[in-house]
Scaffold this motif. Sequence first.
Motif, PDB file in Angstrom:
ATOM      1  N   PRO A   1      37.510 -64.154  36.520  1.00  0.00           N
ATOM      2  CA  PRO A   1      36.662 -62.958  36.392  1.00  0.00           C
ATOM      3  C   PRO A   1      37.459 -61.654  36.199  1.00  0.00           C
ATOM      4  CG  PRO A   1      35.860 -64.346  38.160  1.00  0.00           C
ATOM      5  CD  PRO A   1      37.168 -64.938  37.703  1.00  0.00           C
ATOM      6  N   MET A   2      38.725 -61.637  36.637  1.00  0.00           N
ATOM      7  CA  MET A   2      39.535 -60.423  36.489  1.00  0.00           C
ATOM      8  C   MET A   2      39.929 -60.166  35.038  1.00  0.00           C
ATOM      9  SD  MET A   2      41.973 -60.729  39.823  1.00  0.00           S
ATOM     10  CE  MET A   2      42.547 -59.045  39.790  1.00  0.00           C
TER      11      MET A   2
ATOM     12  N   THR B   1      37.806 -56.004  27.602  1.00  0.00           N
ATOM     13  CA  THR B   1      37.917 -54.722  28.299  1.00  0.00           C
ATOM     14  C   THR B   1      38.693 -54.883  29.608  1.00  0.00           C
ATOM     15  OG1 THR B   1      35.817 -54.015  27.348  1.00  0.00           O
ATOM     16  CG2 THR B   1      36.604 -52.811  29.285  1.00  0.00           C
ATOM     17  N   ARG B   2      38.402 -55.925  30.344  1.00  0.00           N
ATOM     18  CA  ARG B   2      39.115 -56.172  31.600  1.00  0.00           C
ATOM     19  C   ARG B   2      40.586 -56.483  31.329  1.00  0.00           C
ATOM     20  NH1 ARG B   2      34.680 -59.854  34.810  1.00  0.00           N
ATOM     21  NH2 ARG B   2      33.130 -58.201  34.994  1.00  0.00           N
TER      22      ARG B   2
ATOM     23  N   VAL C   1      46.267 -54.709  31.554  1.00  0.00           N
ATOM     24  CA  VAL C   1      47.515 -54.359  30.870  1.00  0.00           C
ATOM     25  C   VAL C   1      47.813 -52.873  31.065  1.00  0.00           C
ATOM     26  CG1 VAL C   1      48.659 -54.179  28.621  1.00  0.00           C
ATOM     27  CG2 VAL C   1      47.390 -56.249  29.205  1.00  0.00           C
ATOM     28  N   GLY C   2      46.791 -52.025  30.945  1.00  0.00           N
ATOM     29  CA  GLY C   2      46.989 -50.588  31.185  1.00  0.00           C
ATOM     30  C   GLY C   2      47.446 -50.305  32.607  1.00  0.00           C
ATOM     31  N   THR C   3      46.851 -50.991  33.567  1.00  0.00           N
ATOM     32  CA  THR C   3      47.269 -50.839  34.963  1.00  0.00           C
ATOM     33  C   THR C   3      48.704 -51.276  35.142  1.00  0.00           C
ATOM     34  OG1 THR C   3      44.998 -51.185  35.721  1.00  0.00           O
ATOM     35  CG2 THR C   3      46.750 -51.562  37.334  1.00  0.00           C
TER      36      THR C   3
ATOM     37  N   ALA D   1      51.029 -59.919  24.627  1.00  0.00           N
ATOM     38  CA  ALA D   1      50.256 -61.152  24.829  1.00  0.00           C
ATOM     39  C   ALA D   1      48.944 -60.855  25.546  1.00  0.00           C
ATOM     40  CB  ALA D   1      51.074 -62.175  25.612  1.00  0.00           C
ATOM     41  N   GLY D   2      49.001 -59.990  26.556  1.00  0.00           N
ATOM     42  CA  GLY D   2      47.788 -59.638  27.287  1.00  0.00           C
ATOM     43  C   GLY D   2      46.757 -58.935  26.425  1.00  0.00           C
ATOM     44  N   LEU D   3      47.218 -58.163  25.462  1.00  0.00           N
ATOM     45  CA  LEU D   3      46.290 -57.457  24.568  1.00  0.00           C
ATOM     46  C   LEU D   3      45.810 -58.338  23.421  1.00  0.00           C
ATOM     47  CD1 LEU D   3      48.047 -53.976  24.403  1.00  0.00           C
ATOM     48  CD2 LEU D   3      45.965 -54.578  25.652  1.00  0.00           C
TER      49      LEU D   3
END
Length: 167
Positions: free
Chosen positions: A22-23, A28-29, A34-36, A156-158
Amino acid sequence: MTTATKYDRRMFAIMNDRAAAPMYATATRRRAVVGTHLLLTAAGFSAWATTSFSDARWPLFATLAVLPLWVVATGVINGATRGLLELRSRMLDERQLAERDRVHAVAHRMTGVLLLLAAVGVGTAGWFGNVRTEGLVTPALFAVLTVHLLMPLWVAGLRIQGNPAED
């Protein structure tokens, strides 16, 4: 062909555990994580730089406060990518291996641009700003090294796509 070791199977199970799904369930999550992670990396780097160039002790505690959050964010990104960058090649299929190659290529290009910008920034500060560049070289190199090491994870996260719909 090599077979999977006990370590490989354990890491595969950890990276594919859906408990935290769920995270990172939506794009968007994933972008928020990645931004965090980027912000936590910048905060940790800033605290390290402050500790290195002053006698203050509080930045050390700030670094220690940021570290657990940074580790959790790293784990969430690794979970979202299902261990794309952490698993050994023998544990990935052809699609994942190709995606890992694309991630590394994009990250390499982005890091190259940042290295160029860092070199130009330090050179400009020394040439036009009458700044002693000896004091800028170490933090600039450490910042670029940090980004070089983490850029594949961020890319990779994006880039990761949501799970395909079940038939």
